[in-house]
Design a protein around this motif. Structure first.
Motif, PDB file in Angstrom:
ATOM      1  N   MET A 106       0.568  -1.154   0.012  1.00 29.48           N
ATOM      2  CA  MET A 106       0.029  -0.133   0.303  1.00 29.48           C
ATOM      3  C   MET A 106       1.121   1.093  -0.051  1.00 29.48           C
ATOM      4  SD  MET A 106      -3.072   1.063  -0.130  1.00 29.48           S
ATOM      5  CE  MET A 106      -4.241   0.022   0.731  1.00 29.48           C
ATOM      6  N   GLY A 107       0.669   2.415  -0.939  1.00 29.82           N
ATOM      7  CA  GLY A 107       1.288   3.153  -1.350  1.00 29.82           C
ATOM      8  C   GLY A 107       1.538   4.114   0.576  1.00 29.82           C
ATOM      9  N   PRO A 108       1.916   5.290   0.980  1.00 27.96           N
ATOM     10  CA  PRO A 108       2.593   5.768   2.375  1.00 27.96           C
ATOM     11  C   PRO A 108       2.039   6.407   2.501  1.00 27.96           C
ATOM     12  CG  PRO A 108       4.980   5.389   1.238  1.00 27.96           C
ATOM     13  CD  PRO A 108       3.686   4.551  -0.062  1.00 27.96           C
ATOM     14  N   VAL A 109       1.026   6.551   3.534  1.00 31.47           N
ATOM     15  CA  VAL A 109      -0.176   7.149   3.482  1.00 31.47           C
ATOM     16  C   VAL A 109       0.820   9.136   3.547  1.00 31.47           C
ATOM     17  CG1 VAL A 109      -1.989   8.558   5.095  1.00 31.47           C
ATOM     18  CG2 VAL A 109      -1.889   6.098   4.781  1.00 31.47           C
ATOM     19  N   GLY A 110       0.060  10.165   3.226  1.00 29.82           N
ATOM     20  CA  GLY A 110       0.884  11.839   3.033  1.00 29.82           C
ATOM     21  C   GLY A 110       1.815  11.424   2.090  1.00 29.82           C
ATOM     22  N   THR A 111       1.980  11.067   0.297  1.00 28.75           N
ATOM     23  CA  THR A 111       2.461  10.679  -0.144  1.00 28.75           C
ATOM     24  C   THR A 111       1.888  10.453  -0.796  1.00 28.75           C
ATOM     25  OG1 THR A 111       3.191   8.363  -1.176  1.00 28.75           O
ATOM     26  CG2 THR A 111       4.184   9.441   0.561  1.00 28.75           C
ATOM     27  N   PRO A 112       2.349  10.962  -2.914  1.00 26.41           N
ATOM     28  CA  PRO A 112       1.448  10.707  -3.471  1.00 26.41           C
ATOM     29  C   PRO A 112       1.017   9.209  -4.494  1.00 26.41           C
ATOM     30  CG  PRO A 112       3.163  12.463  -4.476  1.00 26.41           C
ATOM     31  CD  PRO A 112       3.322  11.679  -3.064  1.00 26.41           C
ATOM     32  N   TYR A 113       1.580   8.420  -3.499  1.00 26.15           N
ATOM     33  CA  TYR A 113       1.578   7.258  -3.815  1.00 26.15           C
ATOM     34  C   TYR A 113       0.527   6.570  -2.496  1.00 26.15           C
ATOM     35  CZ  TYR A 113       5.298   8.580  -5.908  1.00 26.15           C
ATOM     36  OH  TYR A 113       6.827   8.582  -7.144  1.00 26.15           O
ATOM     37  N   GLY A 114      -0.238   7.710  -2.116  1.00 22.35           N
ATOM     38  CA  GLY A 114      -0.865   6.730  -0.651  1.00 22.35           C
ATOM     39  C   GLY A 114      -2.181   6.678  -1.357  1.00 22.35           C
ATOM     40  N   GLY A 115      -2.675   5.565  -1.205  1.00 23.78           N
ATOM     41  CA  GLY A 115      -4.234   5.132  -1.345  1.00 23.78           C
ATOM     42  C   GLY A 115      -3.920   3.727  -2.442  1.00 23.78           C
ATOM     43  N   GLY A 116      -2.838   3.686  -3.356  1.00 21.70           N
ATOM     44  CA  GLY A 116      -2.200   3.281  -4.455  1.00 21.70           C
ATOM     45  C   GLY A 116      -2.039   1.936  -4.001  1.00 21.70           C
ATOM     46  N   THR A 117      -2.228   0.855  -4.398  1.00 18.62           N
ATOM     47  CA  THR A 117      -1.961  -0.150  -4.196  1.00 18.62           C
ATOM     48  C   THR A 117      -0.775  -1.038  -5.524  1.00 18.62           C
ATOM     49  OG1 THR A 117      -3.943  -1.254  -3.051  1.00 18.62           O
ATOM     50  CG2 THR A 117      -2.367  -3.359  -3.917  1.00 18.62           C
ATOM     51  N   PHE A 118       0.234  -1.456  -5.433  1.00 18.61           N
ATOM     52  CA  PHE A 118       1.663  -1.667  -5.858  1.00 18.61           C
ATOM     53  C   PHE A 118       1.956  -2.929  -5.384  1.00 18.61           C
ATOM     54  CE2 PHE A 118       1.380   3.179  -4.772  1.00 18.61           C
ATOM     55  CZ  PHE A 118       1.457   3.681  -5.604  1.00 18.61           C
ATOM     56  N   CYS A 119       2.408  -3.745  -7.049  1.00 23.70           N
ATOM     57  CA  CYS A 119       2.631  -4.895  -6.661  1.00 23.70           C
ATOM     58  C   CYS A 119       4.201  -4.848  -7.440  1.00 23.70           C
ATOM     59  CB  CYS A 119       1.527  -5.755  -8.217  1.00 23.70           C
ATOM     60  SG  CYS A 119       0.281  -6.077  -7.966  1.00 23.70           S
ATOM     61  N   PHE A 120       4.328  -5.887  -6.265  1.00 21.23           N
ATOM     62  CA  PHE A 120       5.961  -6.091  -6.550  1.00 21.23           C
ATOM     63  C   PHE A 120       6.519  -7.622  -6.929  1.00 21.23           C
ATOM     64  CE2 PHE A 120       5.921  -2.065  -5.038  1.00 21.23           C
ATOM     65  CZ  PHE A 120       6.937  -1.521  -5.475  1.00 21.23           C
ATOM     66  N   LEU A 121       7.227  -7.848  -7.847  1.00 15.63           N
ATOM     67  CA  LEU A 121       7.258  -9.354  -7.933  1.00 15.63           C
ATOM     68  C   LEU A 121       9.145  -9.502  -7.530  1.00 15.63           C
ATOM     69  CD1 LEU A 121       6.784 -12.351  -8.977  1.00 15.63           C
ATOM     70  CD2 LEU A 121       8.310 -11.928 -10.774  1.00 15.63           C
TER      71      LEU A 121
END
Length: 229
Positions: A106-121
């Motif tokens: 989960m993208g860190p709260v308070g950043t432009p990535y907050g609320g997003g889910t990012f998948c990594f392999l």
């Protein structure tokens, strides 16, 4: 009049992504994320069966996985699940393979990535933790340290990624050793999302924007998060 031939797609190389896929389904998922195929497949037209095209990829030679590596990865998986809530990080084993993790952050709260889910392999070497894992971000991101192929620019040999953890032997009495851990790597990725490192970053245009106009950088990163994560 001669019929117009079907369009031919020029396919850029992302060979490393597809060598990590254990199934056509996951390869297709990666393709959908990036919108491209590895150059080794050759030219691919819209009428060709994609599975057949992917079969032209060279087969990876399987490595002998050590018992020590398996035990270290099992200890890492336990540590991650105990230390990070599933709302922040979830881990699935790709095709039940202990050496290949599908990680959702989960993208860190308070950043432009907050609320997003990012998948990594994450793909672990046969001698983990002596060698670092291969890491690919499967979710398109606007980030100066993560390029369009999903390569994550994080120093996996940095001393901050090491901690005392169980590693090479099983059993409750096993002493901890100082070694690289997946938990520290995940924390480093989250830290990188919160505070990019524009110096010598692989995405030069994003790096320059971050340094010259942070507000615009954040705006574009947020737009990518809203559309792609």
């Amino acid at each position: 009049m001669d019929p117009i031939p079907p369009p031919v797609l020029q396919i850029p190389s992302v060979r490393n992504i597809f060598k990590r896929q254990g199934s056509i389904l996951r390869a297709m998922s990666t393709l959908k994320s990036f919108g491209n195929l590895p150059a080794e497949v050759g030219e691919f037209d819209e009428h060709e069966n994609m599975s057949e095209a992917l079969q032209r990829l060279p087969k990876a030679v399987p490595e002998t996985r050590s018992l020590e590596a398996m035990q270290a990865i099992q200890a890492d998986l336990k540590l991650v699940r105990e230390s990070m809530s599933e709302e922040i990080c979830s881990v699935d084993l790709a095709d039940s393979d202990l050496f290949e993790w599908e990680v959702s952050l989960m993208g860190p709260v308070g950043t432009p990535y907050g609320g997003g889910t990012f998948c990594f392999l994450f793909r672990f070497p046969a001698d983990w933790p002596q060698q670092a894992p291969q890491i690919q971000c499967l979710t398109p991101m606007f980030h100066c340290n993560i390029d369009r192929n999903g390569t994550v620019c994080v120093d996996l040999d940095n001393d901050t990624l090491y901690r005392h953890a169980h590693g090479c032997r099983s059993g409750a009495e096993e002493p901890t050793i100082r070694r690289r851990t997946v938990l520290n790597i995940l924390e480093a990725i989250l830290s990188l999302m919160a505070l990019p490192a524009p110096e010598n970053a692989p995405v030069a245009s994003a790096s320059q924007l971050y340094l010259s106009d942070r507000r615009e950088y954040d705006r574009q990163a947020l737009e990518w998060t809203d559309r792609k994560s």
